[in-house]
Scaffold this motif. Structure first.
Motif, mmCIF file in Angstrom:
data_model
loop_
_atom_site.group_PDB
_atom_site.id
_atom_site.type_symbol
_atom_site.label_atom_id
_atom_site.label_comp_id
_atom_site.label_asym_id
_atom_site.label_seq_id
_atom_site.Cartn_x
_atom_site.Cartn_y
_atom_site.Cartn_z
ATOM 1 N N PHE A 133 0.789 -1.127 -0.146
ATOM 2 C CA PHE A 133 -0.036 -0.001 -0.020
ATOM 3 C C PHE A 133 0.690 1.376 0.112
ATOM 4 N N SER A 134 2.029 1.285 0.580
ATOM 5 C CA SER A 134 3.127 2.226 0.717
ATOM 6 C C SER A 134 3.826 2.496 -0.360
ATOM 7 N N GLY A 135 3.346 1.503 -1.580
ATOM 8 C CA GLY A 135 4.439 1.593 -2.929
ATOM 9 C C GLY A 135 5.640 0.974 -2.967
ATOM 10 N N GLU A 136 5.922 0.098 -1.900
ATOM 11 C CA GLU A 136 7.239 -0.513 -1.704
ATOM 12 C C GLU A 136 7.103 -1.961 -2.429
ATOM 13 N N PRO A 137 8.116 -2.650 -3.185
ATOM 14 C CA PRO A 137 7.802 -3.919 -3.700
ATOM 15 C C PRO A 137 7.616 -4.903 -2.874
ATOM 16 N N ASP A 138 6.915 -5.700 -3.307
ATOM 17 C CA ASP A 138 6.419 -6.791 -2.321
ATOM 18 C C ASP A 138 6.874 -8.268 -2.931
ATOM 19 N N ALA A 139 5.951 -9.184 -3.717
ATOM 20 C CA ALA A 139 6.341 -10.616 -4.031
ATOM 21 C C ALA A 139 6.538 -10.448 -5.539
ATOM 22 N N PHE A 140 7.437 -11.272 -5.730
ATOM 23 C CA PHE A 140 7.992 -11.326 -7.368
ATOM 24 C C PHE A 140 6.855 -12.154 -8.074
ATOM 25 N N THR A 141 6.306 -11.489 -9.321
ATOM 26 C CA THR A 141 5.475 -12.262 -10.123
ATOM 27 C C THR A 141 5.714 -11.970 -11.583
ATOM 28 N N PHE A 142 5.038 -12.878 -12.482
ATOM 29 C CA PHE A 142 5.140 -12.449 -13.915
ATOM 30 C C PHE A 142 3.712 -12.100 -14.373
ATOM 31 N N GLN A 143 2.765 -12.038 -13.341
ATOM 32 C CA GLN A 143 1.449 -11.892 -13.414
ATOM 33 C C GLN A 143 1.183 -10.668 -14.384
ATOM 34 N N TYR A 144 1.826 -9.616 -14.313
ATOM 35 C CA TYR A 144 1.541 -8.182 -15.139
ATOM 36 C C TYR A 144 1.653 -8.723 -16.587
ATOM 37 N N TYR A 145 2.880 -9.347 -16.766
ATOM 38 C CA TYR A 145 3.296 -9.627 -18.183
ATOM 39 C C TYR A 145 2.094 -10.740 -18.790
ATOM 40 N N ARG A 146 1.617 -11.708 -17.971
ATOM 41 C CA ARG A 146 0.512 -12.638 -18.418
ATOM 42 C C ARG A 146 -0.812 -11.913 -18.765
ATOM 43 N N ASP A 147 -1.028 -11.050 -18.000
ATOM 44 C CA ASP A 147 -2.103 -10.085 -18.058
ATOM 45 C C ASP A 147 -2.041 -9.274 -19.566
ATOM 46 N N LEU A 148 -0.799 -8.790 -19.595
ATOM 47 C CA LEU A 148 -0.579 -8.027 -20.762
ATOM 48 C C LEU A 148 -0.793 -8.639 -22.229
ATOM 49 N N LEU A 149 -0.039 -9.986 -22.032
ATOM 50 C CA LEU A 149 -0.270 -10.702 -23.237
ATOM 51 C C LEU A 149 -1.443 -11.410 -23.409
ATOM 52 N N ALA A 150 -2.186 -11.680 -22.461
ATOM 53 C CA ALA A 150 -3.521 -12.456 -22.638
ATOM 54 C C ALA A 150 -4.639 -11.836 -22.883
ATOM 55 N N GLU A 151 -4.703 -10.497 -22.355
ATOM 56 C CA GLU A 151 -5.912 -9.690 -22.749
ATOM 57 C C GLU A 151 -5.602 -9.078 -23.774
ATOM 58 N N PRO A 152 -6.826 -8.759 -24.647
ATOM 59 C CA PRO A 152 -6.901 -7.853 -25.975
ATOM 60 C C PRO A 152 -6.661 -6.514 -25.609
ATOM 61 N N ARG A 153 -6.555 -6.143 -24.388
ATOM 62 C CA ARG A 153 -6.237 -4.439 -24.355
ATOM 63 C C ARG A 153 -5.117 -4.051 -24.927
ATOM 64 N N LEU A 154 -3.769 -5.094 -24.983
ATOM 65 C CA LEU A 154 -2.730 -4.631 -25.487
ATOM 66 C C LEU A 154 -2.812 -4.594 -26.912
ATOM 67 N N LEU A 155 -3.508 -5.173 -27.870
ATOM 68 C CA LEU A 155 -3.613 -5.375 -29.210
ATOM 69 C C LEU A 155 -3.870 -3.818 -29.844
ATOM 70 N N LYS A 156 -5.030 -3.289 -29.346
ATOM 71 C CA LYS A 156 -5.467 -2.214 -29.921
ATOM 72 C C LYS A 156 -4.360 -1.016 -29.892
ATOM 73 N N PRO A 157 -3.992 -0.681 -28.629
ATOM 74 C CA PRO A 157 -3.028 0.410 -28.079
ATOM 75 C C PRO A 157 -1.838 0.299 -29.124
ATOM 76 N N LEU A 158 -1.250 -1.155 -29.408
ATOM 77 C CA LEU A 158 -0.022 -1.542 -30.124
ATOM 78 C C LEU A 158 -0.412 -0.979 -31.653
ATOM 79 N N ALA A 159 -1.608 -1.364 -31.953
ATOM 80 C CA ALA A 159 -2.034 -1.351 -33.374
ATOM 81 C C ALA A 159 -2.227 0.313 -33.730
ATOM 82 N N ASN A 160 -2.771 1.090 -32.575
ATOM 83 C CA ASN A 160 -2.916 2.357 -32.692
ATOM 84 C C ASN A 160 -1.468 3.006 -32.912
ATOM 85 N N THR A 161 -0.518 2.480 -32.010
ATOM 86 C CA THR A 161 0.719 3.253 -31.826
ATOM 87 C C THR A 161 1.304 2.870 -33.130
#
Length: 583
Positions: free
Chosen positions: A59-87
């Motif tokens: 909650f204070s902004g300090e790093p906590d647990a190691f994870t690849f979840q953010y990359y999995r979410d980024l690559l699994a969800e379609p929300r990456l494709l549209k911004p990338l195509a627009n860019t």
């Protein structure tokens, strides 16, 4: 017969021994200091952005647990494709538009006998003084639903709705193309001026006309320069923030930079997702930079300047020369006059109205009085000037010594300094802002929420620009001048103070002016790093636009643009007087 060749400089045994070992003690000490300062500025943002993408946060902004979840979410969800195509579409369209526009103006200004050729240089330099955010707002007022262009088109075509929708991908590409065309002009003008005209003359002797010569000779010789500029503008558009934020977000068009901004601004902030977006953006920018450096390195295959003397001769356009002059005037009107005049018009009205006789009766200076008495605006101007002067001075002093070691020294490990001064090119502004924000949230240095964090961000981001100016300036100074000083008994410090740095003054002034102007206009880093106690001009203008305070914004923008354009034109006059190349 006595030889005219100057005698080799005689170095003392101690100096020669020290140089053979990689430099004198003073050189090594300065090299270590410059390397440490550069490493402190450059490495923490890189570490911070990678760490943010791989760890959850407390909650204070300090790093906590190691994870690849953010990359999995980024690559699994379609929300990456549209911004990338627009860019990709936004960057490719902007690069193509800016290269065609800037290249055409550069050819007219350097290779033809068109009148008003100097207008191209004046327009390019004056545009550098216009804040990007204000330039974008000017085009939004012109092309918006209530703007004069749509009003005139509706009257002409008999339409009831807006004919032009500026809040679209096409609108973003149009404004971005205009914004980067001055840079394309300056880069291609240098290449056009250096082209040996004998090849074009040979084509004309063989009976080829103007357009055939242009198509089969001139443009083919310029292919490497065109490709390099195209790729450079593609990279700049890829990391752009102002136009995607002001035009794209209201039109629901997201690109990668605005996706990072929205993730960092939501409550609670999603720093992990923004970090994963940032790493992806840096990888793509790094890939584009790799092709850019490779392309510019192999440009020697297209050299046309040799030791043989030549004199560039302008191409006679005949009756088309006045059309060419009209095109140069139209370019200046689109790039400078149109956005500035609509901002000036808005600043004189109590509320924005289209130009008309009726609106003339409402003209007032009330917005200027309000802007001058608005405490936040005065504080923002003071902070922006302090940051501009501070970042330009620190960047140029640091890179003057760094460039000397890169160009002159044989000290071991200077490759590491070269890598450190190049690394900030990987950081788009919004990524740099996020990385420094995250680092100083947890690092025990009390700069968060102060001007110091902005100064650190600006200096880090603009190190490569300072190196470009000072390194080019040093390459123009022959080693004989410094070797003569050493032979006369001067120390390294004395030689730097009395010989090298004074001769480097024109490059230093050019780099200082450039860094000052881009610092004073910067938005993408500032919007994440400012606090209520440290407003800067660009963020203040953005907030006024978000609050629909168009009149106060326009009055403030006119005054601020006048200051920055005056600085840009003062450097233009200085460069012309001292013979500095204007590209």
């Amino acid at each position: 017969m006595a030889s005219s060749r100057p005698a080799a400089p005689r170095l003392s045994f101690r100096t020669a021994l020290a140089r053979a070992a990689g430099g004198t003690d003073a050189e090594r000490r300065v090299l270590v200091c410059v390397s440490l300062v550069t490493a402190y500025l450059v490495l923490p943002p890189l570490y911070s952005v990678v760490q943010t993408s791989l760890f959850t946060t407390t909650f204070s902004g300090e790093p906590d647990a190691f994870t690849f979840q953010y990359y999995r979410d980024l690559l699994a969800e379609p929300r990456l494709l549209k911004p990338l195509a627009n860019t990709l579409a936004f960057s490719a369209g902007s690069a193509l538009g800016a290269t065609l526009l800037g290249g055409a103006v550069a050819w007219l200004a350097t290779r033809t006998d068109a009148p008003l050729r100097g207008l191209g240089y004046f327009t390019a330099f004056a545009s550098f003084g216009t804040p990007f955010i204000l330039y974008t707002i000017g085009w939004l007022l012109l092309l918006g639903k209530a703007g004069p262009v749509n009003s005139w088109l509706k009257a002409m075509l008999g339409q009831t709705g807006p004919v032009v929708n500026v809040y679209s991908l096409g609108g973003m590409i149009l404004v971005e193309s205009l914004l980067w065309s001055p840079l394309v002009f300056l880069m291609l003008a240098a290449s056009f001026r250096s082209m040996d005209p004998s090849l074009e003359e040979a084509s004309a002797v063989c009976g080829a006309g103007l357009w055939v010569t242009l198509k089969r000779v001139s443009l083919r010789l310029m292919l490497p320069a065109f490709a390099a500029v195209l790729l450079l503008v593609f990279i700049r558009a890829f990391e752009a923030f102002e136009i995607p934020a002001l035009i794209g977000l209201p039109g629901d068009i997201r690109v990668l930079t605005t996706s990072i901004f929205l993730d960092a601004q939501r409550m609670p902030p999603s720093y992990g997702s923004a970090g994963a977006f940032s790493v992806l953006l840096m990888l793509l920018v790094g890939l584009a930079l790799y092709f850019y450096f490779r392309l510019t390195r192999e440009a020697s295959r297209f050299h046309t300047i040799t030791g043989k003397a030549y004199r560039p001769r302008p191409i006679a356009l005949g009756r088309w020369r006045y059309c060419a002059a009209g095109a140069l005037l139209l370019y200046a009107a689109l790039l400078l006059a149109a956005p500035f005049l609509v901002i000036l018009w808005a600043s004189l009205l109590p509320f924005y109205m289209q130009p008309s006789l009726e609106a003339l009766s409402h003209l007032t200076l009330r917005n200027y009085r309000a802007a001058l008495h608005f405490d936040k605006i005065a504080l923002a101007v003071k902070n922006s000037l302090l940051l501009g002067v501070g970042s330009a001075t620190v960047v140029m002093l640091l890179t003057s010594f760094a460039s000397w070691f890169l160009a002159r020294s044989r000290a071991r490990g200077r490759w590491l300094l070269d890598l450190l001064t190049t690394l900030p090119l990987l950081f788009p502004g919004i990524v740099m802002g996020l990385a420094i924000l995250r680092f100083y949230l947890v690092f025990p240095v009390p700069v968060y929420g102060t001007l110091w964090i902005l100064l650190i961000a600006f200096v880090t981001r603009y190190i490569p620009y300072g190196v470009r100016y000072t390194h080019a300036g040093l390459l123009q100074l022959h080693r004989e001048l410094e070797e003569a000083a050493y032979a006369a008994g001067a120390s390294w410090v004395h030689c730097m103070r009395r010989i090298t740095l004074p001769l480097l003054t024109p490059a230093f002034v050019g780099g200082w002016t450039f860094v000052f102007l881009i610092s004073a206009k910067e938005l993408s880093m500032s919007i994440l790093l400012v606090s209520p106690q440290t407003p800067v001009v660009s963020v203040t203008i953005y907030e006024l636009w978000e609050n629909a305070q168009v009149g106060e914004l326009a009055a403030f923008g006119v005054m601020w643009t006048t200051v920055l354009v005056s600085v840009a034109l003062a450097y233009y006059a200085f460069a012309r007087r001292t013979g500095i190349q204007l590209h």
